[in-house]
Design a protein around this motif. Structure first.
Motif, PDB file in Angstrom:
ATOM      1  N   UNK A   1       1.011  -1.288   0.011  1.00  0.00           N
ATOM      2  CA  UNK A   1      -0.104   0.026  -0.125  1.00  0.00           C
ATOM      3  C   UNK A   1       1.000   1.290  -0.176  1.00  0.00           C
ATOM      4  N   UNK A   2       1.931   1.275   0.991  1.00  0.00           N
ATOM      5  CA  UNK A   2       2.510   2.489   0.876  1.00  0.00           C
ATOM      6  C   UNK A   2       3.784   2.533   0.035  1.00  0.00           C
ATOM      7  N   UNK A   3       4.062   1.415  -0.772  1.00  0.00           N
ATOM      8  CA  UNK A   3       5.167   1.492  -1.654  1.00  0.00           C
ATOM      9  C   UNK A   3       4.715   1.446  -3.103  1.00  0.00           C
ATOM     10  N   UNK A   4       4.241   0.038  -3.807  1.00  0.00           N
ATOM     11  CA  UNK A   4       4.097  -0.047  -5.031  1.00  0.00           C
ATOM     12  C   UNK A   4       2.659   0.827  -5.273  1.00  0.00           C
ATOM     13  N   UNK A   5       1.715   0.628  -4.267  1.00  0.00           N
ATOM     14  CA  UNK A   5       0.581   1.399  -4.614  1.00  0.00           C
ATOM     15  C   UNK A   5       0.841   2.818  -4.680  1.00  0.00           C
ATOM     16  N   UNK A   6       1.589   3.257  -4.044  1.00  0.00           N
ATOM     17  CA  UNK A   6       1.832   4.714  -3.973  1.00  0.00           C
ATOM     18  C   UNK A   6       2.697   5.255  -5.242  1.00  0.00           C
ATOM     19  N   UNK A   7       3.247   4.383  -5.805  1.00  0.00           N
ATOM     20  CA  UNK A   7       4.165   4.806  -7.062  1.00  0.00           C
ATOM     21  C   UNK A   7       3.459   4.401  -8.499  1.00  0.00           C
TER      22      UNK A   7
END
Length: 205
Positions: free
Chosen positions: A66-72
């Motif tokens: 959520x905080x990594x892939x989805x954020x980018x």
């Protein structure tokens, strides 16, 4: 009633799709929906294992995602297709570079921390973690940023996920994403463009 008093607006308070409605019960977050469906329909155990340590690994991945892939990953779509479409001008290339660098860091972590030398994120069988990851990682591919090409380990993992899910289903699921480039041919109402442009630009600050 007012335009948003029914349908998806009501279900998804945050205006987030997809939303799931099961009788009177509603859910709006993609991951929560997957977990709910996997419990309700007793899907095969490997999707969300009953083994508490394996299940904790799926949960760990989902919260990291959520905080990594989805954020980018989805930003590539905004930058390459949606924002130019609404603002009528391409974004400066350093904006895309910035997003790609963020994504690159996430992908490196994804490979080193989660994938390692395993077939799938939590081991030898596919789980919801892989499904959630692949859906997001196909978005950059859809807009012409092939994040897999220089990453053999990631490429192998993607191939295994495709096989586990079934090629047919995999491509159906991604058809929409892979066809996103077609969006650039849509004519958008100039007034709508005017309203949306500043909002979209702010999103990427």
């Amino acid at each position: 009633g007012p335009p948003n008093s029914d349908g998806a607006g009501k279900i998804s308070l945050l205006k987030k799709v997809p939303a799931l409605k099961d009788g009177d019960f509603t859910l709006a977050e993609c991951t929560a929906i997957l977990l709910y469906l996997s419990r309700k329909y007793n899907t095969p155990d490997h999707w969300y294992p009953s083994d508490i340590q394996k299940r904790a690994q799926v949960d760990e991945y989902l919260s990291w995602h959520h905080a990594n892939i989805r954020a980018n990953a989805p930003k590539t779509m905004w930058i390459k297709v949606l924002i130019p479409l609404f603002t009528g001008q391409p974004l400066p290339s350093e904006k895309l570079q910035e997003v790609m660098e963020g994504l690159s860091t996430s992908l490196k972590q994804f490979e080193e921390r989660f994938l390692q030398d395993k077939a799938f994120i939590i081991g030898s069988e596919i789980s919801l973690a892989d499904l959630v990851a692949i859906v997001e990682l196909m978005q950059p591919v859809g807009v012409g940023c092939d994040i897999f090409e220089d990453r053999p380990r990631l490429m192998e993992w993607r191939r295994r996920v495709e096989e586990a899910v079934g090629k047919e289903l995999f491509f159906q699921a991604h058809e929409m994403i892979l066809n996103i480039k077609e969006l650039s041919n849509i004519q958008i109402d100039p007034q709508l463009k005017e309203h949306l442009a500043p909002v979209l630009m702010k999103m990427l600050k």
